[in-house]
Design a protein around this motif. Structure first.
Motif, PDB file in Angstrom:
ATOM      1  N   LYS A 118      19.728  48.872  26.349  1.00  0.00           N
ATOM      2  CA  LYS A 118      18.517  49.407  26.921  1.00  0.00           C
ATOM      3  C   LYS A 118      17.452  50.214  25.998  1.00  0.00           C
ATOM      4  O   LYS A 118      16.372  50.002  26.267  1.00  0.00           O
ATOM      5  CB  LYS A 118      19.179  50.620  27.824  1.00  0.00           C
ATOM      6  N   GLN A 119      18.019  50.717  25.010  1.00  0.00           N
ATOM      7  CA  GLN A 119      17.020  51.170  24.060  1.00  0.00           C
ATOM      8  C   GLN A 119      16.283  50.306  23.323  1.00  0.00           C
ATOM      9  O   GLN A 119      15.250  50.483  22.841  1.00  0.00           O
ATOM     10  CB  GLN A 119      17.678  52.118  23.059  1.00  0.00           C
ATOM     11  N   PHE A 120      16.907  48.893  22.994  1.00  0.00           N
ATOM     12  CA  PHE A 120      15.979  47.792  22.434  1.00  0.00           C
ATOM     13  C   PHE A 120      14.924  47.431  23.704  1.00  0.00           C
ATOM     14  O   PHE A 120      13.784  47.373  23.263  1.00  0.00           O
ATOM     15  CB  PHE A 120      16.926  46.733  22.425  1.00  0.00           C
ATOM     16  N   THR A 123      12.174  50.017  23.621  1.00  0.00           N
ATOM     17  CA  THR A 123      11.224  49.784  22.604  1.00  0.00           C
ATOM     18  C   THR A 123      10.287  48.608  22.852  1.00  0.00           C
ATOM     19  O   THR A 123       8.998  48.618  22.731  1.00  0.00           O
ATOM     20  CB  THR A 123      12.095  49.333  21.426  1.00  0.00           C
TER      21      THR A 123
ATOM     22  N   ARG B 246       9.341  55.234  17.876  1.00  0.00           N
ATOM     23  CA  ARG B 246       9.387  53.873  18.533  1.00  0.00           C
ATOM     24  C   ARG B 246       8.312  53.529  19.376  1.00  0.00           C
ATOM     25  O   ARG B 246       8.087  52.636  19.878  1.00  0.00           O
ATOM     26  CB  ARG B 246      10.633  53.578  19.178  1.00  0.00           C
ATOM     27  N   LEU B 248       7.579  55.212  22.247  1.00  0.00           N
ATOM     28  CA  LEU B 248       7.904  55.253  23.685  1.00  0.00           C
ATOM     29  C   LEU B 248       6.747  56.052  24.475  1.00  0.00           C
ATOM     30  O   LEU B 248       6.157  56.973  23.962  1.00  0.00           O
ATOM     31  CB  LEU B 248       9.160  55.762  23.851  1.00  0.00           C
ATOM     32  N   TYR B 257      15.097  60.535  27.826  1.00  0.00           N
ATOM     33  CA  TYR B 257      15.432  60.706  26.449  1.00  0.00           C
ATOM     34  C   TYR B 257      15.953  62.696  26.552  1.00  0.00           C
ATOM     35  O   TYR B 257      16.926  62.705  26.241  1.00  0.00           O
ATOM     36  CB  TYR B 257      14.677  60.345  25.612  1.00  0.00           C
TER      37      TYR B 257
END
Ligand SMILES: Nc1ncnc2c1ncn2[C@@H]1O[C@H](COP(=O)(O)OP(=O)(O)OP(=O)(O)O)[C@@H](O)[C@H]1O
Ligand code: SF4
Ligand SMILES: [Mg+2]
Lengths: 330, 344
Positions: A118-120, A123, B246, B248, B257
């Motif tokens: 999910k974090q890929f 991004t 990143r 976001l 987050y």
């Protein structure tokens, strides 16, 4: 080595932290350039201001940090980015896409309640990659590149990965958008020797295969010896010497750089010859007058207590900030 | 051990369930022996009372007591215990003391829903509003909203809830006369057919408004302060900085987050509050004459209505134990770090 175009110009950058005791002068009048495809290592003791400087390059300094003066100017793909005057929205699109930064705290770099996959995706989405399949295909490719099992890693949470794995996942993630510059702050410090080795080899591979420009921040000169094209040594927030790797290891001029070399086992080759630099780094709130290195310097002159040396050129691409630069050459 | 048994023994859910039932079993047993074996236990007291009041024989008084408590007082204690446990298992709590002829279970069924309704909605509203406010002021630290909400939260979370109730009563009911307090007693509007009519729903809501306001005011401060705290801690985490690096979007960072991680520690408290809900708040419900389980509890206390008391305490115990269990389950669902510890 043929030098690429200039991609980053840092000029006269000074950063203070506001603190109760007064301003902490963490970065003072720092200037350097970065060229396409090169690896620039920034070396200095703990507390010398490396991280402070690195964070300011993508405008992610903590709120207590104040940029007093200076310019940070990128020239990427024919476009100029003056980081200090960019808006939040511009910065958001710029970060990771043009310049990716791998932080010192990589061990805690991933959201603990979201899977790595999910974090890929997050991004990619943040930078207008719409096709999930494409993002994941690229992620898997990069994870394989950093020698990890893509399926397993993507389905993991960060606590299921070891420190070295996390570091490599973060490196893989930093390459997701093909950035032109990669800034890495102490990306090997918290790892054991073998894992460090893996990562160093990985970085070499990235440099060779992808042609990305690196800024590699570390306190470890032996890493610089392996990776760097050019080396910058900083002391008390200031650049004291800058030159090609060969310049630095063969003809270092500044007593501090020479001290660092003497204190590095893999460079001198023999353990007995190792000597550490005496004394401790100065208090960045109350800096000594004159050359900031004078309390630890072996042969300071009276002038050293009155005047702070400027960074001057003493050869092609070789700069040093020491009042005795001329005499102290070998 | 056969493989399937070993798997069962390792099953977290099953282990937890067993432990839970064992606890409830123990609590019920303890209540039984406490009531029966204590010197001057309620049954003896009752028998003596009846004898001196009405002049009936011990035998008769004992029979009365037996039918009230739903136990046979002549058989050996362990037989009585087995009998009692059997009855508990099917929800047979005997008859109320103060209103003879009313089964205790019926009283619980009558009173409990109102408490679940009023306290449940209050907990929900309080939690949702509290976490949003807490998060908001964590982001706007030092702003005027922060000053106002933080002071409000510290004050209200340190004032006992019955005081808030009394103040509301005086302020709205007596001083301003905004709320016609005498009409607001009870739980449902008079003369309106129960059902899903708008009038009825509005009626029960209006009747619950003061107790609910009291619960919300006295719990929201805690949520605001805790959420502000956890949000600020989470904002300083490395992964939030990395998320910014990143590139976001701010909204994604705030929700997925910071938010998700900041809210985690609050869930256990939330579920525990839901568990305590069954106890209602005897004081608040009494102040507002709101006929929930708390009101029933304080009445039964005043009238020494032991069967009712016993049943309500049992309900509270069971719901707290259940809530504990639910908190564990929920937490392991929400936090992957816990899950992997538990199911390994
Ligand atoms: N948020 C902050 N507020 C105040 N002072 C700070 C803050 N962060 C760092 N400093 C101070 O600024 C100086 C430079 O810190 P910095 O983290 O840049 O050093 P560094 O070279 O990266 O050190 P290390 O090798 O240990 O990572 C130190 O003296 C530190 O105490
Ligand atoms: S300027 Fe003087 S004190 Fe400073 S490094 Fe050179 S010799 Fe030492
Ligand atoms: Mg650092």
């Amino acid at each position: 080595m043929a030098r690429g175009e200039k991609v980053l110009t840092v000029e006269k950058l000074s950063i203070d932290y506001i603190s109760r005791r007064g301003p902490v002068q963490a970065v003072r009048n720092v200037s350097f350039d970065l060229y396409a495809g090169e690896n620039l290592c920034i070396i200095g003791e703990s507390g010398s201001g490396k991280t402070t400087m690195g964070m300011s390059l993508v405008k992610l300094s903590p709120p207590s940090a104040v940029i007093k003066k200076g310019t940070i100017l990128y020239t990427l793909g024919g476009k100029e980015y003056d980081v200090r005057s960019m808006s939040e929205a511009q910065l958001r699109a710029f970060r990771w896409k043009e310049v990716a930064m791998v932080f010192q705290g990589a061990l805690n770099a991933f959201n603990p309640v979201i899977r790595i996959k999910k974090q890929f995706l997050d991004t990619g989405w943040a930078h207008n990659m719409k096709d999930n399949k494409e993002i994941l295909r690229r992620s898997e490719e990069l994870l394989r590149f950093v020698q990890l099992d893509p399926k397993r890693v993507l389905n993991s949470y960060q606590h299921e990965l070891s420190g070295g794995m996390k570091q490599r996942v973060l490196i893989a993630m930093s390459l997701l958008l093909n950035p032109k510059i990669l800034i890495m702050d102490e990306c090997t410090s918290a790892l054991d020797i073998l894992t460090q080795r893996t990562i160093i080899n990985l970085l070499k591979k990235i440099k060779e295969e992808m042609g990305i420009a690196f800024i590699f921040v570390s306190h470890d000169l032996s890493l610089a010896a392996e990776l760097a094209d050019r080396i910058v040594t900083i002391y008390a927030g200031r650049v004291v010497e800058m030159g090609t790797t060969e310049d630095i290891f063969k003809n270092a001029v500044h007593p501090y750089t020479r001290g660092l070399i003497k204190a590095t086992p893999t460079v001198t080759g023999n353990e007995e010859g190792l000597t550490s630099i005496k004394g401790t780094p100065p208090d960045l709130i109350r800096l000594p007058a004159g050359c900031k290195f004078n309390p630890r310097c072996e042969f300071p002159t009276t002038q050293c207590y009155q005047e702070e040396p400027e960074l001057v050129s003493i050869g092609k691409d070789h700069y040093v900030a020491c009042l005795k630069a001329d005499q102290s050459r070998d | 051990m056969p493989a399937f048994l070993r798997r069962l023994a390792k099953n977290f859910l099953l282990r937890r369930l067993l432990a839970m039932f064992a606890t409830i079993f123990l609590v019920v047993t303890l209540t039984f022996f406490m009531v029966r074996l204590m010197p001057g236990n309620p049954i003896e007291v009752y028998i003596n009372q009846q004898m001196s009041l009405t002049g009936i024989s011990y035998q008769e008084a004992q029979n009365q007591a037996a039918s009230l408590y739903n136990i046979d007082l002549t058989s050996p204690i362990w037989v009585q215990w087995v009998d009692y446990m059997k009855k508990m298992a099917v929800g047979d709590f005997g008859y109320s003391f103060s209103s003879p002829g009313t089964p205790v279970i019926k009283m619980i069924v009558d009173y409990l829903p109102w408490t679940i309704f009023s306290v449940g909605i209050s907990i929900f509203i309080s939690f949702i509003l509290g976490i949003f406010m807490g998060m908001y002021i964590a982001y706007k630290r030092g702003g005027w909203m922060d000053h106002i909400l933080s002071s409000f939260a510290s004050i209200t979370s340190s004032v006992p809830n019955y005081l808030v109730g009394i103040l509301l009563l005086i302020f709205f009911g007596v001083q301003l006369r905004i709320i016609p307090f005498s009409v607001m007693r009870g739980t449902a509007p008079a003369g309106v057919e129960p059902g899903f009519s708008l009038e009825y729903l509005w009626g029960i809501f209006a009747h619950a408004i003061l107790p609910m306001l009291t619960y919300i005011i006295s719990t929201i401060g805690g949520w605001i302060l805790t959420m502000k705290n956890t949000t600020m801690t989470t904002m300083g985490e490395d992964y939030v900085l990395v998320a910014k690096a990143r590139g976001l979007k701010e909204s994604r960072i705030i929700v997925h987050y910071v938010g998700r991680n900041a809210i985690l520690p609050l869930f256990t408290t939330l579920v525990m509050q839901v568990g305590l809900l069954i106890g209602g708040s005897p004081l608040i419900e009494t102040i507002f004459v709101y006929k929930g389980i708390g009101y029933a509890l304080s009445n039964s206390l005043a009238q020494r209505d032991y069967p009712v008391m016993q049943a309500i305490f049992l309900c509270i115990t069971i719901s707290v134990i259940f809530a504990n269990f639910a908190a564990d389950l929920l937490y392991s669902k929400l936090d992957p770090r816990i899950k992997s510890n538990v199911t390994e």
